[in-house]
Design a protein around this motif. Structure first.
Motif, PDB file in Angstrom:
ATOM      1  N   THR A  59       0.851  -1.023   0.115  1.00  0.00           N
ATOM      2  CA  THR A  59      -0.143   0.160  -0.293  1.00  0.00           C
ATOM      3  C   THR A  59       1.018   1.167   0.227  1.00  0.00           C
ATOM      4  OG1 THR A  59      -0.306  -0.107   2.228  1.00  0.00           O
ATOM      5  CG2 THR A  59      -1.633  -0.769   1.356  1.00  0.00           C
ATOM      6  N   SER A  60       2.243   1.224   0.353  1.00  0.00           N
ATOM      7  CA  SER A  60       2.707   1.864   0.727  1.00  0.00           C
ATOM      8  C   SER A  60       4.598   2.191  -0.090  1.00  0.00           C
ATOM      9  CB  SER A  60       3.632   2.214   2.071  1.00  0.00           C
ATOM     10  OG  SER A  60       4.704   3.123   1.981  1.00  0.00           O
ATOM     11  N   GLY A  61       4.207   3.644  -1.078  1.00  0.00           N
ATOM     12  CA  GLY A  61       5.483   3.754  -2.175  1.00  0.00           C
ATOM     13  C   GLY A  61       6.537   3.211  -1.698  1.00  0.00           C
ATOM     14  N   GLY A  62       6.744   3.947  -0.896  1.00  0.00           N
ATOM     15  CA  GLY A  62       7.609   4.122   0.252  1.00  0.00           C
ATOM     16  C   GLY A  62       8.715   2.947   0.668  1.00  0.00           C
ATOM     17  N   ALA A  63       7.336   2.285   1.006  1.00  0.00           N
ATOM     18  CA  ALA A  63       8.107   1.084   1.632  1.00  0.00           C
ATOM     19  C   ALA A  63       8.950  -0.111   0.470  1.00  0.00           C
ATOM     20  CB  ALA A  63       6.680   0.519   2.303  1.00  0.00           C
ATOM     21  N   ARG A  64       8.357  -0.327  -0.967  1.00  0.00           N
ATOM     22  CA  ARG A  64       8.574  -0.680  -1.686  1.00  0.00           C
ATOM     23  C   ARG A  64       9.946  -0.588  -1.962  1.00  0.00           C
ATOM     24  NH1 ARG A  64       4.216   0.269  -6.178  1.00  0.00           N
ATOM     25  NH2 ARG A  64       2.616  -0.304  -3.661  1.00  0.00           N
ATOM     26  N   TRP A  65      10.214   0.562  -1.533  1.00  0.00           N
ATOM     27  CA  TRP A  65      12.533   0.808  -1.705  1.00  0.00           C
ATOM     28  C   TRP A  65      12.948   0.283  -0.688  1.00  0.00           C
ATOM     29  CZ3 TRP A  65      13.522   3.016  -6.240  1.00  0.00           C
ATOM     30  CH2 TRP A  65      12.862   3.513  -6.624  1.00  0.00           C
TER      31      TRP A  65
ATOM     32  N   GLY B  37       9.089  -0.003  18.247  1.00  0.00           N
ATOM     33  CA  GLY B  37      10.012  -0.610  17.325  1.00  0.00           C
ATOM     34  C   GLY B  37      10.847   0.386  17.337  1.00  0.00           C
ATOM     35  N   ASP B  38      12.037  -0.921  17.454  1.00  0.00           N
ATOM     36  CA  ASP B  38      13.296   0.072  17.517  1.00  0.00           C
ATOM     37  C   ASP B  38      14.560   1.014  16.175  1.00  0.00           C
ATOM     38  OD1 ASP B  38      14.136  -1.341  20.540  1.00  0.00           O
ATOM     39  OD2 ASP B  38      14.114  -3.364  18.943  1.00  0.00           O
ATOM     40  N   VAL B  39      13.803   0.889  15.188  1.00  0.00           N
ATOM     41  CA  VAL B  39      14.054   1.427  14.086  1.00  0.00           C
ATOM     42  C   VAL B  39      13.293   0.847  13.207  1.00  0.00           C
ATOM     43  CG1 VAL B  39      14.721  -0.747  13.129  1.00  0.00           C
ATOM     44  CG2 VAL B  39      15.716   0.822  11.548  1.00  0.00           C
ATOM     45  N   LEU B  40      13.283   2.517  12.725  1.00  0.00           N
ATOM     46  CA  LEU B  40      11.961   3.082  11.233  1.00  0.00           C
ATOM     47  C   LEU B  40      12.880   2.564   9.563  1.00  0.00           C
ATOM     48  CD1 LEU B  40       9.062   4.523  10.328  1.00  0.00           C
ATOM     49  CD2 LEU B  40      10.424   6.407  10.572  1.00  0.00           C
ATOM     50  N   LEU B  41      12.656   2.026   9.141  1.00  0.00           N
ATOM     51  CA  LEU B  41      13.057   2.009   7.229  1.00  0.00           C
ATOM     52  C   LEU B  41      12.460   3.529   6.469  1.00  0.00           C
ATOM     53  CD1 LEU B  41      12.850  -1.217   6.345  1.00  0.00           C
ATOM     54  CD2 LEU B  41      14.727  -0.431   7.734  1.00  0.00           C
ATOM     55  N   ALA B  42      12.782   4.771   6.455  1.00  0.00           N
ATOM     56  CA  ALA B  42      12.245   5.456   6.226  1.00  0.00           C
ATOM     57  C   ALA B  42      13.008   6.204   5.063  1.00  0.00           C
ATOM     58  CB  ALA B  42      12.241   6.541   6.665  1.00  0.00           C
ATOM     59  N   TRP B  43      11.774   7.034   3.967  1.00  0.00           N
ATOM     60  CA  TRP B  43      13.004   7.857   2.860  1.00  0.00           C
ATOM     61  C   TRP B  43      13.591   9.065   3.897  1.00  0.00           C
ATOM     62  CZ3 TRP B  43      11.783   8.077  -2.136  1.00  0.00           C
ATOM     63  CH2 TRP B  43      10.524   7.651  -2.413  1.00  0.00           C
TER      64      TRP B  43
END
Lengths: 289, 342
Positions: free
Chosen positions: B160-166, B216-222
């Motif tokens: 559902t999220s473009g960013g998450a695909r990256w 959470g301990d870490v966020l995967l983000a743009w």
């Protein structure tokens, strides 16, 4: 032909039956049947086998089970506590009663996303309520060393659905209770019935139809709820993913037929459930008379 | 104060009136097109607000009429669907080439859109980084640390999220670039997503879950989203960790041919997009935490953006967006298989 129709005509107390039934059917068709028909038509592109494959897919099945299970649980909780609230509001006079009465409708007025974000904030491990149930909170200790996680679990889904469904039960039961004669209760009591027997034999049969209607409405609303649930559910496939999210996911993939298929399955299950509730109500009424 | 309030309201009314007047076809024909609609995704809000002001100013300085540049923001996929369903966008500026491909598949944009502007039609780039809590208590430095037991990773849902695909593709690239095969990459991602406690539907939602809810301990983000979270939500509470290898995220832009032809806005829309490649606009992108394309601007902001080896989506391990989208994120694709019950 004309004669035959004329011959079957009976005078009615309220005139205009033909016009009103025509209008009713047209209106119902336009507002309900056309969109639902379009939905089913889109899903039909997959064929019955395709729809069946969607419904029985493990992930879709898990999502449907969560959606309907949590909705039934939430509607049941609302039936009990909604009845209690309605009772208190009708039978007792206390300062601030009108205020409480007005509060009941707030879950209707609040945008669902706002409700979801607020609930997630409250029930997360670092929120006011979530903190109480966390491993180091004073209620959490009752649930073992890790406490009880509410937000981001199926339990969070139930919490959100209880919130959005509350007004239905209260508002359907309230007027019936208000009309209900306190004298019948007094009569039962004077004939020697215990309080419980009075409630079960006298009060409950009178409000049961309204209570079931409220339950059914709360259930229907909960099944379709998306906005408030999505923020508190956690959305982990097979665990805390609700069926409406799967529909949105399919749309993101430009898979309109797949989305419609999940929606059609939901619609069918909801229809069967609501129909069954309706049937129970009728059986109950037939028994009573 | 009161006078100020009234005058502001009057001004608002004036703008509204002016916009109505400008929308009258006769008036528009005289001055050329003055309204462009840019349909974009979520985290570009701040950047396009700045760029629209710059472009309107330039346009006016060049003798053009006053411009009304309208923005629409939302999830990239949802925005693409709105355009397909008839939202009149002159230009789209989305998160993923595959979303613009989807619009092209419906005949609204020419198939060759990506070669019409320099750099794959992506005037600015980004990458995926880690946002960790202050002091990095779990010692997260590389992708491998994300699959350790006891590390909770927050990422939105790639479906559902473009960013998450990256996010997903960067983790995949880490395994394959390290000499692993596709099966290793699958196993790695299965372990990684096994550590995810909440799958939000969008990038902003995931940031909120990590920053506000303390999950959470870490966020995967743009990278731009991580910088913004750092600046707006909690300077001093979080740190950015840049992995040695990540992905080159290219958020692309395109003119919507069907719409600009119908509205007669092609020249203006093309100028709007070409303007993104000018040094001033590139600097604005950098100010808003997007990595600029122009080497001279990039050099000026080199300190802000740490060096990172970035794999592109056209690398043989992926083979472009169309292939990747179907293989990894399509129904029953690799991502779905991760969550298939065993």
């Amino acid at each position: 032909m004309l004669m035959a129709i004329g011959g079957r005509r009976h005078p009615r107390v309220i005139p205009g039956f033909g016009v009103t039934i025509g209008f009713t059917l047209a209106y119902l068709g336009l507002i309900v049947l056309v969109p639902l028909g379009a939905l089913v038509a889109k899903a039909a592109e997959l064929g019955p086998g395709g729809i069946w494959a969607v419904a029985t897919d493990a992930r879709v099945f898990a999502a449907l089970r969560l959606s309907f299970g949590a909705s039934l649980a939430a509607a049941a909780i609302n039936a009990v506590f909604g009845l209690l609230l309605a009772w208190v509001l009708v039978r007792y006079r206390f300062p601030g009663r009108r205020l409480v009465d007005a509060l009941i409708d707030l879950p209707f007025a609040l945008p669902t996303a706002v409700a979801g974000i607020t609930l997630a904030t409250l029930y997360a491990g670092n929120g006011w309520v979530g903190g109480l149930f966390a491993g180091d909170g004073w209620l959490g200790a009752l649930f073992g060393p890790d406490g009880l996680k509410i937000a981001y679990t199926p339990l969070g889904v139930v919490v959100a659905l209880v919130f959005v469904g509350l007004p239905f039960v209260v508002r359907t039961v309230q007027p019936v209770l208000a009309d209900f004669d306190a004298e019948s209760e007094e009569a039962a009591a004077s004939l020697g019935a215990s309080r419980f027997a009075t409630f079960r034999r006298v009060v409950l049969p009178a409000i049961l139809p309204a209570l079931t209607t409220g339950f059914a409405m709360a259930l229907a609303r909960a099944v379709g709820e998306y906005g408030s649930v999505i923020f508190i559910a956690g959305n982990i496939p097979m665990v805390s993913e609700i069926a409406p999210l799967l529909i949105v996911t399919r749309l993101e993939e430009y898979n309109y037929a797949g989305a419609s298929a999940v929606a059609t399955v939901m619609l069918a299950v909801a229809f069967v459930l609501l129909f069954a509730i309706n049937l129970l109500q009728r059986l109950d009424r037939a028994q009573a008379s | 104060m009161i006078a100020n309030g009234i005058s502001r309201r009057r001004f608002g009314g004036f703008v509204l009136g002016a916009a109505t007047l400008l929308a009258v076809p006769g008036a528009r024909a005289a001055a050329g097109p003055t309204v462009i609609q840019n349909v974009s995704y979520d985290p570009t809000r701040e950047f396009y607000r700045a760029y629209n002001a710059l472009f309107a100013e330039r346009h006016a300085a060049g003798g053009g009429a006053a411009l009304d540049i309208r923005m629409s923001h939302g999830g990239s996929g949802k925005q693409a669907r709105s355009v397909i369903d008839g939202l009149e966008a002159d230009v789209v500026t989305l998160a993923l080439a595959s979303d613009i491909d989807a619009i092209a598949d419906h005949g609204l944009i020419a198939e060759d859109w990506q070669s019409r502007l320099p750099d794959n039609s992506a005037p600015y780039t980004s990458t995926i980084v880690f946002l960790v809590r202050k002091g990095n208590p779990k010692g997260i430095a590389s992708w491998d640390d994300l699959t350790r037991d006891g590390v909770e990773v927050v990422t939105p849902n790639p479906k559902t999220s473009g960013g998450a695909r990256w996010n997903y593709l960067a983790a995949w690239a880490h395994v394959v670039a390290g000499g692993g095969g596709a099966a290793d990459a699958r196993a790695f991602l299965a372990r990684l997503f096994g550590n995810v406690p909440v799958l939000d539907t969008g990038a902003r939602g995931a940031t909120t879950t990590f920053v506000q809810r303390g999950i959470g301990d870490v966020l995967l983000a743009w990278e731009n989203e991580a910088f913004l979270a750092l600046k707006e939500l909690g300077p001093g509470d979080f740190e950015i960790v840049v992995p040695a290898l990540s992905i080159l995220a290219e958020p692309p832009v395109a003119v919507v041919d069907k719409v600009v032809e119908a509205r007669g806005t092609r020249a203006l829309a093309e100028a709007y997009l070409r303007g993104l490649y000018t040094p001033e606009a590139q600097a604005l992108a950098a100010e808003n935490y997007y990595r600029p394309r122009l080497p001279e601007v990039a050099a000026r902001y080199a300190d802000a953006f740490p060096d990172v080896k970035r794999v592109t989506i056209d690398d043989p391990m992926f083979g472009g967006w169309r292939k990747t989208q179907a293989e990894h994120f399509g129904e029953g694709g690799v991502f779905d298989q991760i969550y298939r019950p065993r």
